[in-house]
Design a protein around this motif. Sequence first.
Motif, PDB file in Angstrom:
ATOM      1  N   VAL A   1       0.850  -1.200   0.000  1.00  0.00           N
ATOM      2  CA  VAL A   1       0.000   0.000   0.000  1.00  0.00           C
ATOM      3  C   VAL A   1       0.882   1.245   0.000  1.00  0.00           C
ATOM      4  N   LYS A   2       0.641   2.141  -0.924  1.00  0.00           N
ATOM      5  CA  LYS A   2       1.535   3.284  -1.147  1.00  0.00           C
ATOM      6  C   LYS A   2       1.745   4.143   0.091  1.00  0.00           C
ATOM      7  N   GLU A   3       0.745   4.223   0.961  1.00  0.00           N
ATOM      8  CA  GLU A   3       0.878   5.059   2.154  1.00  0.00           C
ATOM      9  C   GLU A   3       1.981   4.559   3.103  1.00  0.00           C
ATOM     10  N   ASN A   4       2.379   3.294   2.957  1.00  0.00           N
ATOM     11  CA  ASN A   4       3.387   2.720   3.844  1.00  0.00           C
ATOM     12  C   ASN A   4       4.820   2.905   3.335  1.00  0.00           C
ATOM     13  N   TYR A   5       4.970   3.630   2.215  1.00  0.00           N
ATOM     14  CA  TYR A   5       6.299   3.765   1.604  1.00  0.00           C
ATOM     15  C   TYR A   5       6.594   5.221   1.283  1.00  0.00           C
ATOM     16  N   ASP A   6       7.882   5.507   1.157  1.00  0.00           N
ATOM     17  CA  ASP A   6       8.311   6.863   0.810  1.00  0.00           C
ATOM     18  C   ASP A   6       8.389   7.064  -0.700  1.00  0.00           C
ATOM     19  N   LEU A   7       8.607   5.966  -1.416  1.00  0.00           N
ATOM     20  CA  LEU A   7       8.704   6.037  -2.872  1.00  0.00           C
ATOM     21  C   LEU A   7       8.187   4.730  -3.469  1.00  0.00           C
ATOM     22  N   CYS A   8       7.251   4.827  -4.400  1.00  0.00           N
ATOM     23  CA  CYS A   8       6.770   3.662  -5.143  1.00  0.00           C
ATOM     24  C   CYS A   8       7.284   3.793  -6.577  1.00  0.00           C
ATOM     25  N   VAL A   9       7.939   2.734  -7.048  1.00  0.00           N
ATOM     26  CA  VAL A   9       8.567   2.762  -8.362  1.00  0.00           C
ATOM     27  C   VAL A   9       7.872   1.763  -9.277  1.00  0.00           C
ATOM     28  N   ASN A  10       7.340   2.253 -10.381  1.00  0.00           N
ATOM     29  CA  ASN A  10       6.683   1.400 -11.376  1.00  0.00           C
ATOM     30  C   ASN A  10       7.701   1.029 -12.450  1.00  0.00           C
ATOM     31  N   THR A  11       8.045  -0.262 -12.516  1.00  0.00           N
ATOM     32  CA  THR A  11       9.065  -0.711 -13.468  1.00  0.00           C
ATOM     33  C   THR A  11       8.476  -1.330 -14.729  1.00  0.00           C
ATOM     34  N   THR A  12       7.197  -1.117 -14.971  1.00  0.00           N
ATOM     35  CA  THR A  12       6.547  -1.678 -16.145  1.00  0.00           C
ATOM     36  C   THR A  12       7.287  -1.279 -17.433  1.00  0.00           C
ATOM     37  N   ASP A  13       7.721  -2.286 -18.164  1.00  0.00           N
ATOM     38  CA  ASP A  13       8.384  -2.075 -19.462  1.00  0.00           C
ATOM     39  C   ASP A  13       9.553  -1.086 -19.395  1.00  0.00           C
ATOM     40  N   THR A  14      10.321  -1.157 -18.319  1.00  0.00           N
ATOM     41  CA  THR A  14      11.476  -0.269 -18.189  1.00  0.00           C
ATOM     42  C   THR A  14      12.762  -1.092 -18.108  1.00  0.00           C
ATOM     43  N   VAL A  15      13.872  -0.409 -18.337  1.00  0.00           N
ATOM     44  CA  VAL A  15      15.196  -1.016 -18.139  1.00  0.00           C
ATOM     45  C   VAL A  15      15.716  -0.451 -16.826  1.00  0.00           C
ATOM     46  N   ILE A  16      15.759  -1.284 -15.802  1.00  0.00           N
ATOM     47  CA  ILE A  16      16.034  -0.813 -14.448  1.00  0.00           C
ATOM     48  C   ILE A  16      17.371  -0.109 -14.334  1.00  0.00           C
ATOM     49  N   LYS A  17      18.388  -0.632 -14.967  1.00  0.00           N
ATOM     50  CA  LYS A  17      19.723  -0.040 -14.810  1.00  0.00           C
ATOM     51  C   LYS A  17      19.796   1.386 -15.346  1.00  0.00           C
ATOM     52  N   GLU A  18      18.848   1.750 -16.208  1.00  0.00           N
ATOM     53  CA  GLU A  18      18.881   3.094 -16.788  1.00  0.00           C
ATOM     54  C   GLU A  18      18.330   4.166 -15.846  1.00  0.00           C
ATOM     55  N   PHE A  19      17.419   3.790 -14.952  1.00  0.00           N
ATOM     56  CA  PHE A  19      16.866   4.832 -14.087  1.00  0.00           C
ATOM     57  C   PHE A  19      17.331   4.750 -12.635  1.00  0.00           C
ATOM     58  N   VAL A  20      18.084   3.709 -12.262  1.00  0.00           N
ATOM     59  CA  VAL A  20      18.622   3.638 -10.905  1.00  0.00           C
ATOM     60  C   VAL A  20      19.506   4.847 -10.571  1.00  0.00           C
ATOM     61  N   PRO A  21      20.359   5.322 -11.512  1.00  0.00           N
ATOM     62  CA  PRO A  21      21.167   6.519 -11.179  1.00  0.00           C
ATOM     63  C   PRO A  21      20.318   7.739 -10.804  1.00  0.00           C
ATOM     64  N   VAL A  22      19.130   7.826 -11.401  1.00  0.00           N
ATOM     65  CA  VAL A  22      18.229   8.949 -11.082  1.00  0.00           C
ATOM     66  C   VAL A  22      17.753   8.835  -9.635  1.00  0.00           C
ATOM     67  N   ILE A  23      17.369   7.636  -9.220  1.00  0.00           N
ATOM     68  CA  ILE A  23      16.933   7.399  -7.845  1.00  0.00           C
ATOM     69  C   ILE A  23      18.093   7.657  -6.892  1.00  0.00           C
ATOM     70  N   ALA A  24      19.284   7.197  -7.287  1.00  0.00           N
ATOM     71  CA  ALA A  24      20.457   7.330  -6.422  1.00  0.00           C
ATOM     72  C   ALA A  24      20.762   8.788  -6.087  1.00  0.00           C
ATOM     73  N   LYS A  25      20.445   9.712  -7.003  1.00  0.00           N
ATOM     74  CA  LYS A  25      20.717  11.126  -6.769  1.00  0.00           C
ATOM     75  C   LYS A  25      19.989  11.652  -5.527  1.00  0.00           C
ATOM     76  N   MET A  26      18.891  10.992  -5.164  1.00  0.00           N
ATOM     77  CA  MET A  26      18.140  11.402  -3.990  1.00  0.00           C
ATOM     78  C   MET A  26      18.937  11.215  -2.705  1.00  0.00           C
ATOM     79  N   PHE A  27      19.909  10.296  -2.751  1.00  0.00           N
ATOM     80  CA  PHE A  27      20.640   9.935  -1.548  1.00  0.00           C
ATOM     81  C   PHE A  27      22.085  10.439  -1.535  1.00  0.00           C
ATOM     82  N   LYS A  28      22.457  11.216  -2.548  1.00  0.00           N
ATOM     83  CA  LYS A  28      23.828  11.719  -2.624  1.00  0.00           C
ATOM     84  C   LYS A  28      23.906  13.154  -2.135  1.00  0.00           C
TER      85      LYS A  28
END
Length: 200
Positions: free
Chosen positions: A173-200
Amino acid sequence: MGRVITVGRQFGSGGRELGRRLAEELSIEYYDKEIVTEISKHTSLSEDYVRQVIDHKPHNLYPITVGHSLTYIDDYAIRRFQSVFAAQDEIIKELAGKSDCVIVGRCADYILQDIKPYRIFVHADLDSRVNRCLAKQKEDEHLNAKQMRKKILNIDKNRAKYYEYYTGNKWGVKENYDLCVNTTDTVIKEFVPVIAKMFK
């Protein structure tokens, strides 16, 4: 407390890959299957049994009704289930206390709630998950799309039961998380760097 990130995920959504790549991108520790190994050491139960309790047979934690009678679950079996979760709780807290890390699954978001980890949930539509799982089947697994769909739904159902039994919260349930990521038809390795920027 440093950066502690927990990753919950639907089966086949690529959550494990996302967690691993995120840990690599941030140069922090990554914990997933290692937790099962440590639970096995703490409880003297086999890794296969621990994995079964966590991932595949959470319904054994509930009384099972057969006809009008209640199936008996002996105290020893219940204590084993409880010992698995107690060890999981202890190990996850210990790992999070050691260093910055990404922890996949294992109710880590709930177990670590006192230190407020960053909680990610990874999901995708069912067709996307079926396709991803079919492409990554093990050599000894030859499931067709219909069979894979059934497997995915069954694993998600069991994960939800396990999570809800121990946390009292609804899994995914989305209310229990800080970020919900929809990976439908995506290449995960391409957008992980974008997520990582949140923690740098």
